[in-house]
Design an enzyme around this catalytic site. Sequence first.
Site, PDB file in Angstrom:
ATOM      1  N   ASP A   1      60.043 -43.615  26.396  1.00  0.00           N
ATOM      2  CA  ASP A   1      61.371 -43.012  26.500  1.00  0.00           C
ATOM      3  C   ASP A   1      61.321 -41.534  26.129  1.00  0.00           C
ATOM      4  O   ASP A   1      60.494 -41.112  25.322  1.00  0.00           O
ATOM      5  CB  ASP A   1      62.355 -43.728  25.567  1.00  0.00           C
ATOM      6  CG  ASP A   1      62.781 -45.079  26.108  1.00  0.00           C
ATOM      7  OD1 ASP A   1      62.734 -45.281  27.331  1.00  0.00           O
ATOM      8  OD2 ASP A   1      63.155 -45.946  25.294  1.00  0.00           O
ATOM      9  N   MET A   2      62.248 -40.765  26.720  1.00  0.00           N
ATOM     10  CA  MET A   2      62.359 -39.355  26.373  1.00  0.00           C
ATOM     11  C   MET A   2      63.481 -39.188  25.354  1.00  0.00           C
ATOM     12  O   MET A   2      64.564 -39.766  25.512  1.00  0.00           O
ATOM     13  CB  MET A   2      62.645 -38.503  27.614  1.00  0.00           C
ATOM     14  CG  MET A   2      62.595 -37.007  27.363  1.00  0.00           C
ATOM     15  SD  MET A   2      60.977 -36.440  26.754  1.00  0.00           S
ATOM     16  CE  MET A   2      59.941 -36.684  28.196  1.00  0.00           C
TER      17      MET A   2
ATOM     18  N   GLN B   1      65.135 -36.859  31.110  1.00  0.00           N
ATOM     19  CA  GLN B   1      66.586 -36.709  31.052  1.00  0.00           C
ATOM     20  C   GLN B   1      67.053 -35.816  32.199  1.00  0.00           C
ATOM     21  O   GLN B   1      66.625 -34.666  32.313  1.00  0.00           O
ATOM     22  CB  GLN B   1      67.007 -36.087  29.722  1.00  0.00           C
ATOM     23  CG  GLN B   1      66.821 -37.013  28.534  1.00  0.00           C
ATOM     24  CD  GLN B   1      67.542 -36.495  27.311  1.00  0.00           C
ATOM     25  OE1 GLN B   1      68.749 -36.252  27.351  1.00  0.00           O
ATOM     26  NE2 GLN B   1      66.818 -36.306  26.234  1.00  0.00           N
TER      27      GLN B   1
ATOM     28  N   ARG C   1      61.322 -42.664  35.303  1.00  0.00           N
ATOM     29  CA  ARG C   1      62.720 -43.114  35.318  1.00  0.00           C
ATOM     30  C   ARG C   1      63.585 -41.955  34.855  1.00  0.00           C
ATOM     31  O   ARG C   1      63.301 -41.333  33.827  1.00  0.00           O
ATOM     32  CB  ARG C   1      62.931 -44.319  34.393  1.00  0.00           C
ATOM     33  CG  ARG C   1      64.394 -44.813  34.388  1.00  0.00           C
ATOM     34  CD  ARG C   1      64.520 -46.113  33.636  1.00  0.00           C
ATOM     35  NE  ARG C   1      64.335 -45.974  32.206  1.00  0.00           N
ATOM     36  CZ  ARG C   1      65.314 -45.617  31.353  1.00  0.00           C
ATOM     37  NH1 ARG C   1      66.524 -45.328  31.807  1.00  0.00           N
ATOM     38  NH2 ARG C   1      65.058 -45.541  30.061  1.00  0.00           N
TER      39      ARG C   1
ATOM     40  N   ALA D   1      71.304 -39.358  26.030  1.00  0.00           N
ATOM     41  CA  ALA D   1      72.357 -39.566  25.042  1.00  0.00           C
ATOM     42  C   ALA D   1      72.345 -38.511  23.956  1.00  0.00           C
ATOM     43  O   ALA D   1      72.996 -38.683  22.927  1.00  0.00           O
ATOM     44  CB  ALA D   1      72.197 -40.956  24.411  1.00  0.00           C
TER      45      ALA D   1
END
Length: 207
Positions: A129-130, A161, A182, A187
């Site tokens: 995840d970034m 993102q 992806r 957030a």
Amino acid sequence: MRAVLLALSHRRFIGRLATRLPFTRPMVARFIAGETLEAALPALERIRDAGFHTSVDILGEAVRSEAAARAAAAAYVAAIPVLAAQGLDHNVSLKLSQMGLALGPDLVRENVARVLTAAAAAGAFVRVDMEDHTTIDATLALWRELRPIMAGSGGVGVVLQSALRRTPADAEALIAEGARIRLCKGAYREPASVAHQAKADVDAAFV
């Protein structure tokens, strides 16, 4: 409200409280399949039976101790064979800050390598995840360094993102490297100097 929720998301005791209070539990259940892997398995099975694929994210970020980072890595290592044994997608997503990114490069490298080695043995897929923009270079560098662990078995992808100004260039470079990417909305409350603040600007960046 968004700023308040983001701030609260880093306070773990509030997260635990939200899963227990009757008036917040239904809302939390929309986003969290279970407080343990065993509790989440029925939800994963329902999603599989409905024809969808899944990826398990063991929640947690910005750990503050080496012990917590190692425990997080161990939880992923333990989860992968359980998912495989249940006939579920043995795909997982992890955050580098949960693996000890802020505690030193050697620790985060060791922990992520442990997860990737377990994933390679099971033919699983891991997605990195970034997090906020200050971690991008470290995230991509570690992905590139450890990617060979997964060669020929499973795979390791990365998240970008979409609102960040640098993302189109990062995406082009990663595509050239054959990465599985992806895109997510993100957030994190990013400054205008590094992120588009309006959806129309994000859309235009990818035209």
